[in-house]
Each structure stands twice: as C-alpha cells, then as structure tokens.
Scaffold this motif. Structure first.
Motif, PDB file in Angstrom:
ATOM      1  N   LEU A 108     103.705  55.089   9.399  1.00 42.72           N
ATOM      2  CA  LEU A 108     105.131  55.380   9.502  1.00 42.72           C
ATOM      3  C   LEU A 108     105.508  56.296   8.345  1.00 42.72           C
ATOM      4  O   LEU A 108     105.264  55.961   7.177  1.00 42.72           O
ATOM      5  CB  LEU A 108     105.946  54.083   9.445  1.00 42.72           C
ATOM      6  N   LEU A 109     106.087  57.440   8.655  1.00 43.20           N
ATOM      7  CA  LEU A 109     106.507  58.405   7.645  1.00 43.20           C
ATOM      8  C   LEU A 109     108.024  58.365   7.495  1.00 43.20           C
ATOM      9  O   LEU A 109     108.750  58.434   8.485  1.00 43.20           O
ATOM     10  CB  LEU A 109     106.082  59.824   8.026  1.00 43.20           C
ATOM     11  N   THR A 110     108.495  58.246   6.272  1.00 43.64           N
ATOM     12  CA  THR A 110     109.939  58.226   6.008  1.00 43.64           C
ATOM     13  C   THR A 110     110.261  59.288   4.966  1.00 43.64           C
ATOM     14  O   THR A 110     109.762  59.220   3.835  1.00 43.64           O
ATOM     15  CB  THR A 110     110.392  56.853   5.481  1.00 43.64           C
ATOM     16  N   SER A 111     111.049  60.279   5.360  1.00 41.03           N
ATOM     17  CA  SER A 111     111.466  61.306   4.404  1.00 41.03           C
ATOM     18  C   SER A 111     112.784  60.882   3.776  1.00 41.03           C
ATOM     19  O   SER A 111     113.662  60.321   4.437  1.00 41.03           O
ATOM     20  CB  SER A 111     111.617  62.662   5.095  1.00 41.03           C
ATOM     21  N   SER A 112     112.907  61.137   2.487  1.00 44.69           N
ATOM     22  CA  SER A 112     114.113  60.743   1.763  1.00 44.69           C
ATOM     23  C   SER A 112     115.289  61.637   2.147  1.00 44.69           C
ATOM     24  O   SER A 112     115.096  62.775   2.579  1.00 44.69           O
ATOM     25  CB  SER A 112     113.863  60.817   0.261  1.00 44.69           C
ATOM     26  N   PRO A 113     116.509  61.145   1.988  1.00 44.16           N
ATOM     27  CA  PRO A 113     117.694  61.959   2.302  1.00 44.16           C
ATOM     28  C   PRO A 113     117.760  63.201   1.421  1.00 44.16           C
ATOM     29  O   PRO A 113     117.281  63.210   0.283  1.00 44.16           O
ATOM     30  CB  PRO A 113     118.861  61.015   2.008  1.00 44.16           C
ATOM     31  N   TYR A 118     100.067  67.450  10.577  1.00 41.18           N
ATOM     32  CA  TYR A 118     100.611  66.728   9.422  1.00 41.18           C
ATOM     33  C   TYR A 118     100.919  67.670   8.258  1.00 41.18           C
ATOM     34  O   TYR A 118     101.964  67.569   7.626  1.00 41.18           O
ATOM     35  CB  TYR A 118      99.629  65.643   8.981  1.00 41.18           C
ATOM     36  N   ASP A 119     100.008  68.587   7.959  1.00 38.75           N
ATOM     37  CA  ASP A 119     100.212  69.489   6.828  1.00 38.75           C
ATOM     38  C   ASP A 119     101.477  70.328   7.005  1.00 38.75           C
ATOM     39  O   ASP A 119     102.222  70.563   6.042  1.00 38.75           O
ATOM     40  CB  ASP A 119      99.001  70.407   6.650  1.00 38.75           C
ATOM     41  N   ASP A 120     101.730  70.787   8.219  1.00 44.23           N
ATOM     42  CA  ASP A 120     102.941  71.581   8.477  1.00 44.23           C
ATOM     43  C   ASP A 120     104.194  70.728   8.297  1.00 44.23           C
ATOM     44  O   ASP A 120     105.203  71.188   7.757  1.00 44.23           O
ATOM     45  CB  ASP A 120     102.899  72.160   9.896  1.00 44.23           C
ATOM     46  N   TYR A 121     104.116  69.499   8.762  1.00 48.28           N
ATOM     47  CA  TYR A 121     105.270  68.601   8.668  1.00 48.28           C
ATOM     48  C   TYR A 121     105.614  68.297   7.214  1.00 48.28           C
ATOM     49  O   TYR A 121     106.771  68.376   6.801  1.00 48.28           O
ATOM     50  CB  TYR A 121     104.951  67.306   9.423  1.00 48.28           C
ATOM     51  N   ILE A 122     104.604  67.950   6.428  1.00 44.44           N
ATOM     52  CA  ILE A 122     104.855  67.524   5.059  1.00 44.44           C
ATOM     53  C   ILE A 122     105.375  68.673   4.214  1.00 44.44           C
ATOM     54  O   ILE A 122     106.245  68.503   3.350  1.00 44.44           O
ATOM     55  CB  ILE A 122     103.571  66.906   4.446  1.00 44.44           C
ATOM     56  N   MET A 163     109.479  71.348   0.874  1.00 45.71           N
ATOM     57  CA  MET A 163     110.174  72.596   0.561  1.00 45.71           C
ATOM     58  C   MET A 163     111.673  72.380   0.393  1.00 45.71           C
ATOM     59  O   MET A 163     112.321  73.049  -0.407  1.00 45.71           O
ATOM     60  CB  MET A 163     109.912  73.635   1.656  1.00 45.71           C
ATOM     61  N   ARG A 164     112.237  71.454   1.136  1.00 39.23           N
ATOM     62  CA  ARG A 164     113.674  71.235   1.031  1.00 39.23           C
ATOM     63  C   ARG A 164     114.018  70.186  -0.036  1.00 39.23           C
ATOM     64  O   ARG A 164     115.190  69.951  -0.314  1.00 39.23           O
ATOM     65  CB  ARG A 164     114.266  70.828   2.373  1.00 39.23           C
ATOM     66  N   GLY A 165     113.004  69.544  -0.616  1.00 40.10           N
ATOM     67  CA  GLY A 165     113.262  68.611  -1.697  1.00 40.10           C
ATOM     68  C   GLY A 165     113.259  67.152  -1.300  1.00 40.10           C
ATOM     69  O   GLY A 165     113.814  66.313  -2.009  1.00 40.10           O
ATOM     70  N   SER A 166     112.626  66.816  -0.174  1.00 37.81           N
ATOM     71  CA  SER A 166     112.559  65.420   0.273  1.00 37.81           C
ATOM     72  C   SER A 166     111.148  64.883   0.066  1.00 37.81           C
ATOM     73  O   SER A 166     110.172  65.488   0.509  1.00 37.81           O
ATOM     74  CB  SER A 166     112.926  65.303   1.759  1.00 37.81           C
ATOM     75  N   SER A 167     111.040  63.747  -0.595  1.00 42.09           N
ATOM     76  CA  SER A 167     109.747  63.077  -0.677  1.00 42.09           C
ATOM     77  C   SER A 167     109.473  62.380   0.655  1.00 42.09           C
ATOM     78  O   SER A 167     110.392  62.074   1.415  1.00 42.09           O
ATOM     79  CB  SER A 167     109.747  62.054  -1.811  1.00 42.09           C
ATOM     80  N   PRO A 178     105.354  63.279  -3.275  1.00 47.14           N
ATOM     81  CA  PRO A 178     106.566  63.633  -4.025  1.00 47.14           C
ATOM     82  C   PRO A 178     107.030  65.043  -3.716  1.00 47.14           C
ATOM     83  O   PRO A 178     106.303  65.861  -3.150  1.00 47.14           O
ATOM     84  CB  PRO A 178     106.128  63.505  -5.485  1.00 47.14           C
ATOM     85  N   ALA A 179     108.255  65.313  -4.100  1.00 45.19           N
ATOM     86  CA  ALA A 179     108.836  66.644  -3.943  1.00 45.19           C
ATOM     87  C   ALA A 179     109.721  66.915  -5.133  1.00 45.19           C
ATOM     88  O   ALA A 179     110.022  66.011  -5.924  1.00 45.19           O
ATOM     89  CB  ALA A 179     109.638  66.734  -2.642  1.00 45.19           C
TER      90      ALA A 179
END
Length: 397
Positions: free
Chosen positions: A32-37, A94-98, A103-107, A243-244
C-alpha cells in the motif's frame, strides 16, 4: 491551476502501461502506497493512495492508482458538481510514479502487506480484472468510493480470514477531517462549509475514516489478519518511506472570508445608517446583496436536491441563502412590488433571527464567516420593516 492539473493528468495518462496477465511468484510483494499531502494545489491537500505489485522474478513492478480522471466524459465541472464524476484505474511503472510525487514534494510511505501467496494472486487477479478497459471507470464519491477506499476494499476481500483493525482514533466527523486538511486554505474551508450539509457532521466510524489516505495508512499499520482457525498475523510486514523535499511553508492568508464578511458588514451598516439620515432608500444595494445570496442559494439548492452527493442534504444554510432571495431584486427595483416585498422581508427577517438565535442548536457546523453575512441580510430586511412601522415612509421610495 488548470494548466498544472492538465500537466499532471497528462503525465499520469501518458505513463500508463499495458499490464499483461502473468502469474506471480511466491516471493512477489503487494504494498500500500500513501503519498503525503501537498499544500500547493487544492486536489493534493488530502494525500493519495495506490497499490504496488512487485515481482522481481517476473519483472513486474506496477502501481495501480484509482485516482485518474476520465477524459472521455463531457461537461466535467457540471458532472463533478452533480456527483456524476467518473474516475478510472490507471497503472504505471513504480519508478515513474514515485518520481512524480517526489518532484512535487510529497513523501511516499510503502507498507508491505503480509500476504500469503494465494492472497497475493487474488489481489493481482482482481487488479487485472479491474484494469480491463471495460472495467476501469467507476463512479467516484469523495467520502465513500475514492482512491483510498477502493484499495482498502480490495485488501479486505483478498485476505483469507478477516482484518481486525486495532486502531482507535478520536471521534471525528467528515467535516472535522476535511476542515483539518484545508486548515491553511480558509476560502476552501468556507466553500466546503457552505456546500456540505448536516450529514457531514455526524460521528463516523474508524473504518469510514479510511476515505482519507493518511488515516488508511494509520489503520493498516497495526491491523492483524485473523484466520478461520483463530490464528493471527500482522497485516503489514514492513514499512519503507521514500522521502522528498519538504513542502514550502504556506503563508497565512489575511484576506480571509471572515475579514471580508466583516468589512462588507461595516460597509452595509454605514450605508444603512446613511439611508436613515438622508431619508432615502438604496434599492440597488438590496438588489445586489440579495442577488448574491440568491445565486449562492441556487448552487446550494442544486447540490442539496439535484446532485447525487450523499452529504449535501439537508443543508441548514438554505435557511438564509436560498434561491427565493432573488425575488428581492424585483421587489427592490420595481416600486409597485415593494409592498409585496415588505411581507417577504418580514419572513426573511424572522428566518435570519431564528438562524442566529439557534446557531448552537442546529445539528450542523457553520463557518463563523456566515454570521456577518446573515446579519447583513437581517439588517436590510429589518431596516425596511422598521421604516414602514415608524411611518417615516409608508414604503421605501
């Protein structure tokens, strides 16, 4: 903002891949992948959820994402307002998604699910079935059917046994959660408080909180799978964080809805006082104020009674912001109808008084910026009633 959204959606769609049905090895991983706001855009304030399927033996490393907009539907804005928005399932490497999120600053937090081989194959099979062109689209609902609830449901259906969520968060409502996410954007909070009705304020279960990706991540963290024989195992076997760069700090807005509403109240109060001193009636002022309230009421009426959104009706804001306020435009500008308008203002004055008096008793949260706006309409209707009562003018001229 539209340009930015277009670029993001273009990247998502252009990077989507054709996923071939092939068997998974026993060593495959489902995560499960969760990107931060991300505070930079409205649609990124809530974070995001996706599912990763990784199998080094088969060369599989895809991310399945239920948050892709459907471009094939016309009148997107109207359909979104009506609750008829169609989203679709997308798949990308996966690499494209991450990279897109970093790039936008979401971990991105990855929770590796502690699945048995047959459970991995079950969720892989379900994802492949859902990714078929005829199955990709679904009717999106922000609270009950979104990018987080769909993966949660797939996980629950794929396990052999039952998931026991030990997570016990403090009691919250949908509005509590939404307003927390928009806390740095007062105008967005104001708009949500206008549009969302009393169902948004009921206490919700921990499982219903999974509509927000961050809460789904927290709920999964300590959950256990209970097998038919009573044995248990953790749902999550490992957690990794990509991290980002930290998000830029959002500067506080000083021109908030409350400030604007208070300034408007002072202006209208000054003009009302000037009316009494000069013994004149500013018909254009009432026409403008009630026109704005009426247009807002039309939007609320549409959302409450014509849309398919589940949390917009009943909306007690319609007590003071409703389509009938548009009648005041006619009553104000057509002198022959001002006598009829007097009776309308009597009803409006009573409704506004009731709204203010029952503020803390109505089972719905109201934005504090509503108070000056209600007082404005209350004051204008009260001024007309008082003018007629004391006989300075039998009716406004």
């Amino acid at each position: 903002m539209r340009k930015f959204i277009g670029i993001v959606l273009y990247l998502f769609v252009s990077l989507m891949v054709s996923v071939q049905a092939q068997p998974l090895s026993d060593n495959a991983q489902i995560s499960l992948l969760t990107s931060s706001p991300y505070e930079g855009e409205v649609f990124t304030l809530y974070g995001h959820t996706a599912l990763r399927v990784q199998d080094r033996e088969s060369g599989i490393d895809y991310v399945f994402n239920y948050g892709i907009f459907s471009f094939s539907k016309p009148n997107f804005i109207y359909r979104f307002a009506k609750g008829e928005t169609d989203y679709m399932l997308g798949a990308m490497k996966y690499d494209d998604y991450i990279v897109e999120y970093q790039m936008r600053g979401s971990s991105v937090t990855e929770q590796v699910l502690n699945f048995l081989p047959e459970e991995k194959r079950a969720i892989w099979s379900a994802l492949l079935e859902n990714y078929k062109p005829e199955n990709r689209e679904y009717r999106y609902n922000f609270f009950f059917d979104n990018c987080a609830t769909r993966p949660a449901l797939l996980i629950e259906k794929s396990v052999k046994g039952k998931i026991d969520y030990t997570w016990t968060p403090p009691e919250k409502s949908f509005r509590d959660i939404i307003n927390y996410c928009t806390r740095n954007h007062p105008w967005l909070t104001f708009g949500c408080d206008l549009a969302l009705g009393s169902p948004t304020d009921r206490p919700i279960t921990p499982h219903e909180m999974f509509f927000l990706p961050e809460y789904l991540k927290e709920g999964m963290a300590d959950a256990v799978i209970v097998a038919a024989d009573g044995s248990t195992r953790p749902l999550v076997s490992a957690t990794h964080v990509s991290p980002a760069e930290p998000n830029e700090e959002i500067s506080a807005e000083w021109l908030t809805p409350l400030v604007c509403a208070l300034v408007l109240l002072l202006i209208v109060a000054a003009l009302t006082l000037l009316e009494w001193k000069t013994k004149r009636y500013y018909a254009g002022l009432d026409a403008l104020l009630f026109f704005m309230a009426g247009i807002g009421g039309c939007v609320l009426f549409f959302l409450a009674f014509l849309s398919e959104h589940p949390c917009t009706s009943p909306n007690w804001t319609l007590l003071w912001m409703h389509p009938l306020q548009l009648l005041v435009v006619i009553f104000s500008l057509v002198k022959k109808l001002r006598k009829i308008g007097y009776y309308y203002h009597f009803i409006n004055f009573a409704a506004a008084t009731l709204m203010l008096a029952a503020w803390n008793f109505i089972p719905q949260h109201f934005n504090v910026a509503f108070i000056p706006l209600i007082i404005i309409l209350w004051m204008r209707s009260g001024s007309i009633l008082l003018r007629a009562k004391i006989g300075k003018q039998s009716m406004p001229a």
